[in-house]
Design a protein around this motif. Structure first.
Motif, mmCIF file in Angstrom:
data_model
loop_
_atom_site.group_PDB
_atom_site.id
_atom_site.type_symbol
_atom_site.label_atom_id
_atom_site.label_comp_id
_atom_site.label_asym_id
_atom_site.label_seq_id
_atom_site.Cartn_x
_atom_site.Cartn_y
_atom_site.Cartn_z
ATOM 1 N N PRO A 218 -71.902 -1.021 -54.353
ATOM 2 C CA PRO A 218 -72.050 -1.722 -53.431
ATOM 3 C C PRO A 218 -72.497 -1.132 -52.113
ATOM 4 C CG PRO A 218 -70.412 -3.174 -54.922
ATOM 5 C CD PRO A 218 -70.887 -1.812 -54.900
ATOM 6 N N GLU A 219 -73.313 -1.397 -51.141
ATOM 7 C CA GLU A 219 -73.678 -0.579 -50.110
ATOM 8 C C GLU A 219 -72.018 -0.622 -48.723
ATOM 9 O OE1 GLU A 219 -74.644 2.424 -47.254
ATOM 10 O OE2 GLU A 219 -75.625 1.215 -49.336
ATOM 11 N N GLN A 220 -71.436 -1.882 -49.234
ATOM 12 C CA GLN A 220 -70.085 -2.099 -48.431
ATOM 13 C C GLN A 220 -69.056 -0.697 -48.940
ATOM 14 O OE1 GLN A 220 -72.171 -3.997 -50.102
ATOM 15 N NE2 GLN A 220 -71.556 -6.247 -49.562
ATOM 16 N N VAL A 221 -69.016 -1.444 -50.357
ATOM 17 C CA VAL A 221 -67.786 0.630 -50.256
ATOM 18 C C VAL A 221 -68.438 1.666 -50.248
ATOM 19 C CG1 VAL A 221 -67.445 1.751 -53.130
ATOM 20 C CG2 VAL A 221 -67.383 -1.158 -52.842
ATOM 21 N N GLY B 211 -66.066 -7.420 -55.419
ATOM 22 C CA GLY B 211 -66.738 -8.805 -55.878
ATOM 23 C C GLY B 211 -66.776 -8.101 -56.981
ATOM 24 N N TYR B 212 -66.570 -6.811 -58.095
ATOM 25 C CA TYR B 212 -66.258 -6.246 -58.876
ATOM 26 C C TYR B 212 -65.824 -5.373 -59.635
ATOM 27 C CZ TYR B 212 -71.296 -6.665 -57.484
ATOM 28 O OH TYR B 212 -72.899 -7.862 -57.591
ATOM 29 N N PRO B 213 -64.905 -5.598 -60.490
ATOM 30 C CA PRO B 213 -63.890 -5.182 -61.321
ATOM 31 C C PRO B 213 -64.409 -3.267 -61.376
ATOM 32 C CG PRO B 213 -64.006 -6.568 -62.560
ATOM 33 C CD PRO B 213 -65.283 -7.042 -61.631
ATOM 34 N N SER B 214 -63.232 -2.863 -61.159
ATOM 35 C CA SER B 214 -63.946 -1.368 -61.898
ATOM 36 C C SER B 214 -62.902 -1.023 -63.115
ATOM 37 C CB SER B 214 -63.272 -0.351 -61.116
ATOM 38 O OG SER B 214 -61.722 -0.544 -60.605
ATOM 39 N N VAL B 215 -63.381 -0.287 -63.927
ATOM 40 C CA VAL B 215 -63.260 0.574 -65.300
ATOM 41 C C VAL B 215 -63.161 1.862 -65.165
ATOM 42 C CG1 VAL B 215 -63.359 -1.847 -67.180
ATOM 43 C CG2 VAL B 215 -65.213 0.081 -66.811
ATOM 44 N N VAL B 216 -62.079 2.700 -66.015
ATOM 45 C CA VAL B 216 -62.267 3.787 -65.789
ATOM 46 C C VAL B 216 -62.998 3.855 -67.444
ATOM 47 C CG1 VAL B 216 -61.212 6.034 -66.688
ATOM 48 C CG2 VAL B 216 -59.948 4.471 -64.671
ATOM 49 N N ALA B 217 -64.593 4.819 -66.965
ATOM 50 C CA ALA B 217 -65.213 5.545 -68.026
ATOM 51 C C ALA B 217 -64.308 6.445 -68.695
ATOM 52 C CB ALA B 217 -66.256 5.741 -67.350
ATOM 53 N N ASP B 218 -63.998 7.770 -67.725
ATOM 54 C CA ASP B 218 -63.443 8.578 -68.695
ATOM 55 C C ASP B 218 -62.347 9.431 -67.563
ATOM 56 O OD1 ASP B 218 -65.284 10.402 -66.862
ATOM 57 O OD2 ASP B 218 -67.097 10.122 -67.855
ATOM 58 N N LEU C 66 -58.033 0.957 -48.472
ATOM 59 C CA LEU C 66 -59.542 0.914 -48.345
ATOM 60 C C LEU C 66 -60.314 -0.577 -48.075
ATOM 61 C CD1 LEU C 66 -61.417 3.631 -49.100
ATOM 62 C CD2 LEU C 66 -60.577 3.743 -46.825
ATOM 63 N N ASP C 67 -58.804 -0.981 -48.492
ATOM 64 C CA ASP C 67 -59.397 -3.017 -48.927
ATOM 65 C C ASP C 67 -60.304 -3.089 -50.050
ATOM 66 O OD1 ASP C 67 -58.647 -5.819 -47.857
ATOM 67 O OD2 ASP C 67 -60.773 -6.265 -47.170
ATOM 68 N N LEU C 68 -60.020 -2.094 -50.522
ATOM 69 C CA LEU C 68 -60.924 -2.014 -52.388
ATOM 70 C C LEU C 68 -59.717 -2.057 -53.023
ATOM 71 C CD1 LEU C 68 -63.456 0.640 -51.403
ATOM 72 C CD2 LEU C 68 -64.038 -1.997 -51.026
ATOM 73 N N PRO C 69 -58.915 -2.936 -53.916
ATOM 74 C CA PRO C 69 -58.468 -3.157 -54.412
ATOM 75 C C PRO C 69 -58.993 -3.126 -56.280
ATOM 76 C CG PRO C 69 -58.986 -4.921 -53.971
ATOM 77 C CD PRO C 69 -59.509 -4.798 -52.820
ATOM 78 N N GLU C 70 -58.981 -1.941 -56.640
ATOM 79 C CA GLU C 70 -59.763 -2.237 -57.725
ATOM 80 C C GLU C 70 -60.668 -2.783 -58.988
ATOM 81 O OE1 GLU C 70 -57.282 1.005 -60.193
ATOM 82 O OE2 GLU C 70 -58.223 2.405 -59.312
ATOM 83 N N LEU D 100 -67.890 0.115 -61.725
ATOM 84 C CA LEU D 100 -68.134 -1.447 -61.592
ATOM 85 C C LEU D 100 -68.948 -2.425 -62.449
ATOM 86 C CD1 LEU D 100 -67.839 -1.087 -57.510
ATOM 87 C CD2 LEU D 100 -66.275 -0.572 -59.329
ATOM 88 N N ILE D 101 -67.782 -3.621 -62.707
ATOM 89 C CA ILE D 101 -68.501 -4.407 -63.773
ATOM 90 C C ILE D 101 -68.771 -5.745 -63.320
ATOM 91 C CG2 ILE D 101 -68.226 -5.487 -66.034
ATOM 92 C CD1 ILE D 101 -68.388 -1.682 -65.782
ATOM 93 N N ASP D 102 -69.864 -6.296 -63.398
ATOM 94 C CA ASP D 102 -70.783 -7.220 -63.104
ATOM 95 C C ASP D 102 -69.397 -8.313 -64.523
ATOM 96 O OD1 ASP D 102 -71.919 -9.945 -64.011
ATOM 97 O OD2 ASP D 102 -73.329 -8.931 -62.563
ATOM 98 N N ARG D 103 -68.939 -9.231 -63.601
ATOM 99 C CA ARG D 103 -68.617 -9.917 -64.871
ATOM 100 C C ARG D 103 -69.316 -10.634 -65.745
ATOM 101 N NH1 ARG D 103 -64.937 -10.543 -59.930
ATOM 102 N NH2 ARG D 103 -62.095 -9.940 -60.895
ATOM 103 N N ALA D 104 -70.141 -11.413 -64.904
ATOM 104 C CA ALA D 104 -71.418 -12.443 -66.019
ATOM 105 C C ALA D 104 -71.928 -11.324 -67.229
ATOM 106 C CB ALA D 104 -72.168 -13.000 -64.787
#
Length: 146
Positions: A133-136, A61-68, A52-56, A121-125
């Motif tokens: 995000p709506e695009q996701v 613009g946001y990296p993802s992390v597994v919470a559980d 889907l052109d959504l690399p993790e 999805l995590i804000d890097r800053a």
């Protein structure tokens, strides 16, 4: 002992990925080990999002992390079984992507395991979770093929 019960949302499937149990995936009981199962789930999940052109590491613009992660085992898989992993993502609510994955024996369609992963999805800053995000959301809703 109370078992985890996971309802797999078949209507929200976005991707199916074929994999094979490798000899290195076997544990001392001569079946697919938990550590290997987690790796197979990750491979299928990253393939689903990449399609889907959504690399993790960069979901709009946001990296993802597994919470559980929760896994319900339903049958055994052994080397050299062919597997299919279906990845389903219901419509995101708030700050989490809830991802379901079901591993099937490729030949018989017998369910090996069902998993639920909550991914943020995590804000890097700030290092804090953000709203999906709506695009996701749109990419996920257009990918459904049940």
């Amino acid at each position: 002992m109370e078992r985890v019960k996971l309802d797999f949302p078949a209507e929200a499937v976005i991707h199916r990925h074929p994999l094979t149990v490798r000899v290195t995936d076997m544990n001392y009981g001569r079946h697919l080990g938990h550590d290997a199962l987690v790796s197979l789930l990750h491979e299928a999940r990253i393939q689903a999002f990449a399609a889907l052109d959504l690399p993790e590491w960069d979901m709009q613009g946001y990296p993802s992390v597994v919470a559980d992660l929760a896994v319900q085992y339903q049958s055994e898989a052994r080397w050299p079984d062919g597997l299919t992993i279906a990845t389903a993502v219901p419509e995101p609510q708030g700050k989490a992507l809830t991802i379901y994955q079901r591993i099937y024996q490729a030949d018989s369609q017998q369910v090996v395991a069902t998993a639920r992963i909550n991914q943020l999805l995590i804000d890097r800053a700030t290092g804090r979770p953000v709203e999906v995000p709506e695009q996701v959301k749109q990419a996920l809703s257009h990918a459904r093929y049940g």
